[in-house]
Design an enzyme around this catalytic site. Structure first.
Site, PDB file in Angstrom:
ATOM      1  N   CYS A 469       0.809  -1.220   0.000  1.00  0.00           N
ATOM      2  CA  CYS A 469       0.000   0.000   0.000  1.00  0.00           C
ATOM      3  C   CYS A 469       0.839   1.265   0.000  1.00  0.00           C
ATOM      4  O   CYS A 469       0.273   2.368  -0.064  1.00  0.00           O
ATOM      5  CB  CYS A 469      -0.932   0.004   1.210  1.00  0.00           C
ATOM      6  N   CYS A 533     -30.982 -24.857  55.630  1.00  0.00           N
ATOM      7  CA  CYS A 533     -32.294 -24.939  55.012  1.00  0.00           C
ATOM      8  C   CYS A 533     -32.615 -23.618  54.326  1.00  0.00           C
ATOM      9  O   CYS A 533     -31.781 -22.724  54.225  1.00  0.00           O
ATOM     10  CB  CYS A 533     -33.349 -25.292  56.058  1.00  0.00           C
ATOM     11  N   CYS A 538     -30.438 -12.526  57.613  1.00  0.00           N
ATOM     12  CA  CYS A 538     -29.405 -11.604  57.137  1.00  0.00           C
ATOM     13  C   CYS A 538     -28.481 -11.263  58.294  1.00  0.00           C
ATOM     14  O   CYS A 538     -28.933 -10.869  59.386  1.00  0.00           O
ATOM     15  CB  CYS A 538     -30.060 -10.347  56.573  1.00  0.00           C
ATOM     16  N   CYS A 541     -28.860  -7.070  58.870  1.00  0.00           N
ATOM     17  CA  CYS A 541     -30.052  -6.458  59.466  1.00  0.00           C
ATOM     18  C   CYS A 541     -30.892  -7.448  60.269  1.00  0.00           C
ATOM     19  O   CYS A 541     -31.947  -7.072  60.784  1.00  0.00           O
ATOM     20  CB  CYS A 541     -30.914  -5.822  58.383  1.00  0.00           C
TER      21      CYS A 541
END
EC number: 2.3.2.31
Length: 1085
Positions: A469, A533, A538, A541
Site C-alpha cells: 500500500c 435450610c 441476614c 439487618c
C-alpha cells in the site's frame, strides 16, 4: 605511655601526618608495641591505625605499617571496608565523616599522594598460602554497600587511582547495591572524561569468547529481502540486465532492451516467450529479429554505429516509401518537411531505413521527451512501429535533453518492473527492489523464509514503508488488517476509555453476585447460601426470609398455607423471571466491558511499543557521536582505532524489532480467541519481546556498560528471533519443522480405523444389518466384503494381495476351529436351540468390546486343535488387551500340552467369527440325517474321525472341549447380567447311537462328539515338515517372522487344494448338492 598513644591516635584520626610521624619516631616504646592491625574499638567503628593512615593518604606512615610492622590491608572495619576502600575515598566522600587536613583541599596533589599509597598496597605481600603463593590485597573486595575500591575511586574522580586499579585487574562490571558500575558512579559525580574512559574499556574489554562471537557476527548474513537503490544503482542494474540478456540472446543491446521492456523487465518471462516463438516475440516488442552473429563474435560486434555508412533499405519499408526516395538520386528528401537532406549533414540511421533531416529528428525527439514518452518512441514514419534506438536519441538531442531522457527512461524502467518501486517519501529519489519473493524449498538459504503479504521495506535512507500500500510499515499485519485496526481505534476512541478496567471488574463482580447470590429482601445486601435450610437470616439487618421466594419467613407456617408453599411452580417462576432480567442485563454489561477491556489490553501495549520506538529513534543520532567518542577515548589509551559500527547496527536491529512488536498486537487482536494459532503466536511474541528488551537495556543508556561481544550477541539473537517470528506469521503461525498431522479425526472428518487397529463402523454396521434381517445367504455369497482393502485391510503395493498379510490364514484357521467345535456339540434336538441363541446373540451390538473379548477368551480357553503354523502366528499377534482392557498387550506362547496357546485376533477378525456363527446356526440343510446317511461310513470316518494315535499325540483334556457359544454366553453373563436375560439357554440333548452316523464316541459328560481330522499319512507328513521348519527357525531367529508368514500363506493355499482333491467324484455323486456346497463354503471361509 597512654598519653603518647592517645596523641598518636588523634593525629591519625585528624590526618596530621607530620605530628603522627614525630610522635612515632620519638617514642621507641610506641614503635615497638604498636600493632597497625589492632582495632580501636566500637567508638571508632573498629578502624585500625592502617585504616586511618590509608584514609588520609599518609604515604610515609602507610609504608612503615605495611613493610615494617606487618600491616594487613585486608583487615575490615565495622562497615566491612578495607584500607583500600578508605584510600580510594576522595575528599568529597569523607566530608561528612570528620574534619579534613588543609592539603586535602588541593585534589590534584592529593590524587598523586593516594596513587603512591595505592601502589604500595598493591605491592604488598602477606603470609605464604598453601598453594605456594603469597597473600595479596583484595582489589575487588566489597563493603556492606557492595562497593569496590574502583567504585570509590571513580566517584572521587581520581584518574590515577582508577588507572592503577584497572591495570591490576579491577572489575569494571562490578555492581553495587544500586546496580551501578564504576562508570555509572563517575557519571553521577559529573566526571565525564573518566566515565568515557571507563566506558571505552568496558565496551572493548577482552574476553575468551569475544573472538568467537565476533567471528559469528562477521559471518552473519545481514541481508534483507529487499534492497535500497540509488539513481546510479538503478542505471547500473538496468545496464547489467540489458547486457546479460543481449549476450544470452545474441542480440544487440537495443533489441534486448526493447524485449525486456515489453516483458516487464522479467528475464524469465522473456526467455519463455523467446523459446516458444522468437519472431512473434520480436514483432510484439517492435524490433526486428536479430541476425545471429558469425562464430567467434558476440553481441557487441553486431551493434549498429551512427558513423558507419548506410546500407540498403530494409525489407520492411513499404513500396510507396521506396518510390518516394529512389536510390539512383544523389540527394534524398525528408519525409516530414520534404526538404533535401544535405550530404554534409550527419546521417541518422534507422533500422527501418526511413530518412528524415536532422532538424526534424531533433524537434520530434524533444517533443516526445517533454511529453514523458521516453520508453516508447517509434519511428515518425506513417504506420511504422520501429522503436528509435537509444544511440540515435543520444546523438540527436542536446545534453540537457539527453539527461532528462535518461531520467524518464529510469522512471519507466522502475514503473514497468513489478519487482522495483519508488520510495513514497517526498523528495526521495531512491527505489526499493524486492530481492526475495517466496521461499526456497531446499532451505539452504538463510533468507529462504516466505515473505509476508505486506512486507516492510527501506529505501536506504531510513524511510520505511509497506510494499503493497506504500503507506506506513505495518508488518506482520496485512493491509486490510491494519486498516481494520485503525478503524477500530477511530470507533473505540481509546482516549475516552480511561477507566475501562475498573468498570470491567465492577461488571464482572456484579454478574458473579447475581449468579451466585441473592439480595436480602430488607437491606438488599448480597447473601450467598452454602449450607442449611431455606430459612435465612441476614447477618447485617437480622431479617428472616425464605431463600426460595425472598419473602418473610413468618408467612411460611401451617396457618399461611404450609412451609413449602413457595416451592410451587407459579411462585418459583415469578422469582426466576425477576432474577433472569437482572442477570441478562448484567451479562450484556459484562460482555460489553469485556470487549472494551480486551481492546484496551492490545491498544495499551501497542502504544507502549510505539512510545518506545519514538524514544529509541533518538539513538540513531547519538549512536554516531558515541562511536566517535569511544574510538577517540580508546585511541588515547591504547593507540588503536576499533570498529564501532556495531552500536549503530544494534540500534537499527532494535528499531526494526520494536516496530514489528508494535504492529504485532493489532495482528493478535484479530486472531481467533482461544485457538492454537493464537497461543503459538503469543508465545513467539513473548519470546521476541524478552530478547528485545534485553537489547534495549544494553544500548539505550547514556554510557554503555556492556562489552562489545555481548551487545553483538544480543543483536544477533534479536535479528534471528525477528526473522523466525515473521517467517512463522507468513506460514500461518506454524513452526518451520512441524511434522505432518497425525491420522486422527477432526470435526467433519473420519477416522482411519485400520490405522488405529479397529474395523470400520461401516463394515460392522453392514454385517449387523444383514444378520438382523436373517439374510445369511447374502453373507455367504458376498466374500468380497472380507477382502475390501479400503476398510478392513492396509494399503499394500501392487502385486500383493489386498488383505493384511496373514489375515486370510488366521481367518481360515479360526473358521476351521470354530466349525469343528460346533460339529462336536451338534445334535438334531439342540439345533433349533442353538439357532435361537445365535439369533439372540446377533441382536447384540458387536461394537461393544465385551463381546469381542468374550469371543477371544473363548478361543483361548476352548483348547481346540490347530496346526503349528497357526499356533505360532496367533501367539505372536497383538492382543485386544492393548486397546484398553486389562489383558496383556502380547500373549506369551504356551507349550503344547493340556492347555492350548492363546489366540489373539483383531476386531475385524472377531466379526468374521460372529458371521460364521450365524452361518452355522442358520443353515439347516447340511446337518440333516439324510445327508449324513447318504455317505459311506468309511468316507465319513476318514473325513471326520481321528485315529487313536492322533488323539494321544494331541494330549487334549476332555474338559477343555466345551461349547464355544456356552463359553461366550457365560462370560458375557458375568459382564452384563441384565442383557443376557434376552438370550435363551442352549439345550444339550443326547442322541442315540445310530449306525449311519459317522464315528460317534462318548465324551466325559455323555455328549457325543465328532471331529474332522485329516488322514494319518497327511498328519504324519505335516508333522515332519513342521518339525523341520522349527529347527530351521531356531537356526535363523532373525528370519523367523518372515518365514512364518510365507509358510502360513503356502499352508492356506495347500489346504484349499487338499480340500479340492478330497472331494472324489464318487463321493460327490452320492452326496446331495447342498452338502457339497456347504462343505466348500466352510473350507473357503
Amino acid at each position: 605511655m597512654g598519653n603518647t598513644t592517645t596523641k598518636f591516635r588523634k593525629a591519625l584520626i585528624n590526618g596530621d601526618e607530620n605530628l603522627a610521624c614525630q610522635i612515632y619516631e620519638n617514642n621507641p616504646q610506641l614503635k615497638e608495641s604498636l600493632d597497625p592491625n589492632i582495632s580501636y574499638g566500637e567508638p571508632y567503628q573498629h578502624n585500625t591505625p592502617l585504616h586511618y593512615a590509608a584514609r588520609h593518604g599518609m604515604n610515609r606512615i602507610l609504608g612503615t605499617f605495611l613493610f615494617g610492622r606487618d600491616g594487613n590491608p585486608n583487615k575490615r572495619n565495622v562497615h566491612n571496608e578495607t584500607s583500600m576502600h578508605l584510600l580510594c575515598m576522595g575528599p568529597q566522600i569523607m566530608i561528612s565523616e570528620g574534619t579534613l587536613h588543609p592539603r586535602l583541599a588541593r585534589p590534584v596533589e592529593d590524587d598523586f599522594r593516594r596513587a603512591d599509597c595505592l601502589q604500595m598496597i598493591l605491592q604488598w605481600k602477606g603470609a605464604k598460602l598453601d598453594q605456594g603463593e603469597y597473600e595479596r590485597a583484595a582489589i575487588d573486595a566489597v563493603d556492606n554497600k557492595k562497593n569496590t575500591p574502583l567504585h570509590y575511586a571513580a566517584a572521587s574522580g581520581m584518574k590515577a587511582c582508577v588507572e592503577l586499579l584497572v591495570k591490576h585487574g579491577g572489575d569494571l562490571f562490578a555492581e553495587n547495591e544500586n546496580r551501578d558500575t564504576p562508570c555509572d558512579c563517575a557519571e553521577k559525580q559529573q566526571h565525564k572524561d573518566l566515565a568515557l574512559s571507563l566506558e571505552s574499556q568496558m565496551v572493548f574489554s577482552r574476553d575468551p569468547e569475544a573472538e568467537e562471537i565476533e567471528a559469528e557476527y562477521a559471518a552473519l548474513d545481514k541481508r534483507e529481502p529487499y534492497e535500497g537503490l540509488r539513481p546510479q544503482d538503478l542505471r547500473r542494474l538496468k545496464d547489467m540486465l540489458i547486457v546479460e540478456t543481449a549476450d544470452m540472446l545474441q542480440a544487440p543491446l537495443f533489441t534486448a532492451e526493447a524485449l525486456l521492456r515489453a516483458h516487464d523487465w522479467d528475464r524469465e518471462k522473456l526467455l519463455e516467450a523467446w523459446m516458444s516463438n522468437p519472431e512473434n516475440c520480436c514483432q510484439r516488442s517492435g524490433v526486428q529479429m536479430p541476425t545471429p552473429p558469425p562464430s567467434g563474435y558476440n553481441a557487441w560486434d553486431t551493434l549498429p554505429s551512427p558513423r558507419t555508412p548506410r546500407t540498403t533499405r530494409s525489407s520492411v519499408t513499404s513500396p510507396d516509401e521506396i518510390s518516394l526516395s529512389p536510390g539512383d538520386l544523389d540527394t534524398s528528401l525528408c519525409d516530414i518537411c520534404m526538404c533535401s537532406i544535405s550530404v554534409f549533414e550527419d546521417p541518422v540511421d534507422m533500422p527501418c531505413g526511413h530518412d528524415f533531416c536532422r532538424g526534424c529528428w531533433e524537434a520530434f525527439l524533444n517533443l516526445k521527451i517533454q511529453e514523458g514518452e521516453a520508453h516508447n518512441i517509434f519511428c515518425p514514419a506513417y504506420e511504422c512501429f520501429q522503436l528509435v534506438p537509444v544511440d540515435v536519441i543520444e546523438s540527436v538531442v542536446s545534453k540537457e535533453m539527453d539527461k532528462r531522457y535518461l531520467q524518464f527512461d529510469i522512471k519507466a524502467f522502475v514503473e514497468n518492473n513489478p519487482a522495483i518501486k519508488w520510495c513514497p517519501t517526498a523528495g526521495c529519489e531512491r527505489a526499493v527492489r524486492l530481492t526475495k519473493q517466496g521461499s526456497n524449498p531446499s532451505g539452504s538459504d538463510t533468507l529462504s523464509f516466505p515473505l509476508l503479504r505486506a512486507p516492510a521495506v527501506d529505501c536506504g535512507k531510513g524511510h520505511l514503508f509497506c510494499w503493497e500500500c506504500l503507506g506506513e510499515a505495518h508488518e506482520p499485519c496485512d493491509c486490510q488488517t491494519w486498516k481494520n485496526w485503525l478503524q477500530k481505534i477511530t470507533e473505540m476512541k481509546p482516549e475516552e476509555l480511561v477507566g475501562v478496567s475498573e468498570a470491567y471488574e465492577d461488571a464482572a463482580n456484579c454478574l458473579w453476585l447475581l449468579t451466585n447470590s441473592k439480595p436480602c429482601a430488607n437491606c438488599k445486601s448480597p447473601i450467598q447460601k452454602n449450607e442449611g435450610c431455606n430459612h435465612m437470616q441476614c447477618a447485617k439487618c437480622k431479617y428472616d426470609f425464605c431463600w426460595i421466594c425472598l419473602e418473610e419467613w413468618k408467612k411460611h407456617s401451617s396457618s399461611t398455607g404450609g412451609y413449602y408453599r413457595c416451592t410451587r411452580y407459579e411462585v418459583i417462576q415469578h422469582v426466576e423471571e425477576q432474577s433472569k432480567e437482572m442477570t441478562v442485563e448484567a451479562e450484556k454489561k459484562h460482555k460489553r466491558f469485556q470487549e472494551l477491556d480486551r481492546f484496551m489490553h492490545y491498544y495499551t501495549r501497542y502504544k507502549n511499543h510505539e512510545h518506545s520506538y519514538q524514544l529509541e529513534q533518538r539513538l540513531l543520532k547519538t549512536a554516531k557521536e558515541k562511536m566517535e567518542q569511544l574510538s577517540r577515548a580508546l585511541k588515547e589509551t591504547e593507540g588503536g582505532c576499533p570498529d564501532t559500527t556495531f552500536i549503530e547496527d544494534a540500534v537499527h536491529v532494535l528499531l526494526k524489532t520494536r516496530r514489528i512488536l508494535k504492529c504485532s498486537y493489532p495482528y493478535g487482536f484479530f486472531l481467533e480467541p482461544k485457538s492454537t494459532k493464537k497461543e503459538i503466536f503469543e508465545l513467539m511474541q513473548t519470546d521476541l519481546e524478552m530478547v528485545t528488551e534485553d537489547l534495549a537495556q544494553k544500548v539505550n543508556r547514556p554510557y554503555l556498560r556492556t562489552p562489545r561481544h555481548k551487545i553483538i550477541r544480543a543483536a544477533c539473537l534479536v535479528q534471528q528471533k525477528r526473522q523466525e517470528f515473521l517467517a512463522s506469521v507468513a506460514r500461518g503461525v506454524a513452526p518451520a519443522d512441524s511434522p505432518d498431522a497425525p491420522r486422527r479425526s477432526f470435526a467433519g472428518g473420519t477416522w482411519d480405523w485400520e490405522y488405529l487397529g479397529f474395523a470400520s463402523p461401516e463394515y460392522r454396521r453392514r454385517h449387523r444389518q444383514q444378520r438382523r434381517r436373517g439374510d445369511v445367504h447374502s453373507l455367504l455369497s458376498n466374500p468380497t466384503d472380507l477382502d475390501e482393502p479400503s476398510e478392513s485391510t492396509f494399503d499394500l503395493p501392487e502385486g500383493s494381495s489386498g488383505r493384511r498379510p496373514g489375515a486370510s490364514v488366521v481367518s481360515s484357521a479360526s473358521m476351521s476351529v470354530l466349525h469343528s467345535s460346533s460339529l462336536r456339540d451338534y445334535s438334531p434336538a439342540s439345533r433349533s436351540a442353538n439357532q435361537d441363541s445365535l439369533q439372540a446373540l446377533s441382536s447384540l451390538d458387536e461394537d461393544d468390546p465385551n463381546i469381542l473379548l468374550a469371543i477371544q477368551l473363548s478361543l483361548q480357553e476352548s483348547g481346540l486343535d490347530m496346526d503349528e503354523e497357526t499356533r505360532d502366528f496367533l501367539s505372536n499377534e497383538t492382543s485386544l488387551g492393548a486397546i484398553g482392557s486389562s489383558l496383556p498387550s502380547r500373549l506369551d506362547s504356551v507349550p503344547r500340552s493340556t492347555e492350548s496357546p492363546r489366540a489373539a485376533l483383531s476386531s475385524s477378525e472377531l466379526l468374521e467369527l460372529g458371521d460364521s456363527l450365524m452361518r452355522l446356526g442358520a443353515d439347516s440343510d447340511p446337518f440333516s440325517t439324510d445327508t449324513l446317511s447318504s455317505r459311506p461310513l468309511s468316507e465319513t470316518r476318514s473325513d471326520f474321525c481321528p485315529s487313536s494315535s492322533d488323539l494321544d499325540s494331541a494330549g487334549q483334556d476332555p474338559s477343555a472341549n466345551d461349547n464355544l457359544l456356552g463359553n461366550i454366553m457365560a462370560w458375557f453373563h458375568d459382564m452384563n447380567p441384565q442383557s443376557i436375560a434376552l438370550i435363551p439357554p442352549a439345550a444339550t440333548t443326547e442322541i442315540s447311537a445310530e449306525p449311519q452316523l459317522p464315528c460317534i464316541r462318548d465324551g466325559s459328560e455323555g455328549v457325543r462328539d465328532m471331529e474332522l481330522v485329516p488322514p494319518e499319512d497327511s498328519v504324519s507328513k505335516d508333522t515332519g515338515v513342521h518339525e523341520g521348519e522349527r529347527a530351521q527357525m531356531e537356526e535363523n531367529p532373525l528370519e523367523e517372522n518372515i518365514l512364518a508368514r510365507e509358510e502360513l500363506s503356502q499352508a492356506g493355499d495347500s489346504s484349499n487344494e487338499a480340500v479340492g482333491r478330497g472331494d472324489r467324484p464318487d463321493a460327490a455323486s452320492q452326496t446331495p448338492q447342498t452338502s457339497s456346497d456347504w462343505l466348500e463354503q466352510v473350507h473357503s471361509v
